[in-house]
Write an enzyme that holds these catalytic residues in place. Sequence first.
Site, short mmCIF file in Angstrom:
data_model
loop_
_atom_site.label_atom_id
_atom_site.label_comp_id
_atom_site.label_asym_id
_atom_site.label_seq_id
_atom_site.Cartn_x
_atom_site.Cartn_y
_atom_site.Cartn_z
N ASP A 68 -8.22 -7.11 0.51
CA ASP A 68 -6.92 -7.30 1.74
C ASP A 68 -7.80 -6.83 3.19
OD1 ASP A 68 -5.48 -4.70 3.32
OD2 ASP A 68 -6.67 -4.30 1.49
N ASP A 74 0.74 -1.37 -0.03
CA ASP A 74 -0.06 -0.09 0.06
C ASP A 74 0.92 1.27 -0.03
OD1 ASP A 74 1.06 0.31 2.46
OD2 ASP A 74 -1.03 -0.23 3.48
#
Length: 381
Positions: free
Chosen positions: A271, A93
Amino acid sequence: MTAPFAFDLLATDGRARRGTITTPHGVVRTPAFMPVGTQGTVKAMFMDDVRATGADVVLGNTYHLMLRPTAERVAKLGGLHRFANWPHTILTDSGGFQVMSLAQIRKLTEQGVTFQSHIDGSKHEMSPERSIEIQGLLGSDIQMQLDECLRLPASRAEIDRAMRLSLRWAARSRQKFEAMGGPGLGQGLYGIVQGGDDADLRATSARELSAMPFEGYSVGGLAVGEPQAVMLAMLDIVCPLLPEAKPRYLMGVGTPDDIVESVARGIDQFDCVMPTRAGRHGLAYTRFGKINLKNARHADDPRPLDESSDCPALRDYSRAYLHHLVRTGEALGAMLLTWANVAYYQSLMLGIRDAIEARRYADFVAETKAGWARGDLAPIG
């Protein structure tokens, strides 16, 4: 030159999609759930066991890894794949969410964010360019643009401001990604749709991002406290506006129910820390629904969590033993329940993919939800 990042759409059933993402470190079968390996580790699991559950990809966190051990150190040690002993696909990320939620003091400008570490108070800067640089040093296969993620509820003016800043940061992230040679390395960069719970702003963000040459597109700023119905309504708006030939990733989601409903709306990747965090706190996710191993009623139950599972943690340990481990605070309890949860999530994704291939996804969802609702409260003996 490494083969380019690729997404192949193999089957559809309604808006549900089955496909594959090809990266320098392997093929990711979609829809995919990505276990969260925040600091280079899926907490309480060996990476070999993560792989054995069926996971093709794990997630690493830019914010945490930049603070320790630092991206530069990871790069010197051969990159995150070697460092964490995970030779398969890694998504990182951007670090933006953690900057907004964890940093002690932060200042947001057009250039980026300056913040103090939640660990030791040291000062750092995160810009779109720096985020991409860090992810490049880590060597991740799938990288994310830096964005501003607001917590809901927020005013429309604030949501609009953050969404448009994120669009400008998307363009800068793409420019840096290309300057670092990401496409030539076979890596992918995803743009992030923002817009909070405002339908018009979500649509604007999706359209403008779709005009930028990203390898994939994410939906961010959901699963931050809003009801599930709001999240699904935003997906109903956003997904049809995103390129059909690119993967779609719903960030930070979520529960098994969130996943099956989002797949039905066209999402390919997920996720969430939920299965690992729940495992460390005595909660198991199974095809019978959630089972809280803290409850005293499990103290004399000789049954495993799921005797038909291929996962040893679900199949080979009694609920009584797991209850004992949880009540006594033994580390093995967290390990076994985390393993069980990740295994269940991966078995759910396998069932999803097979159902889409067979064009019976609606039936699969109905059967799966019926199993959760029915539970497994049969008398012992």
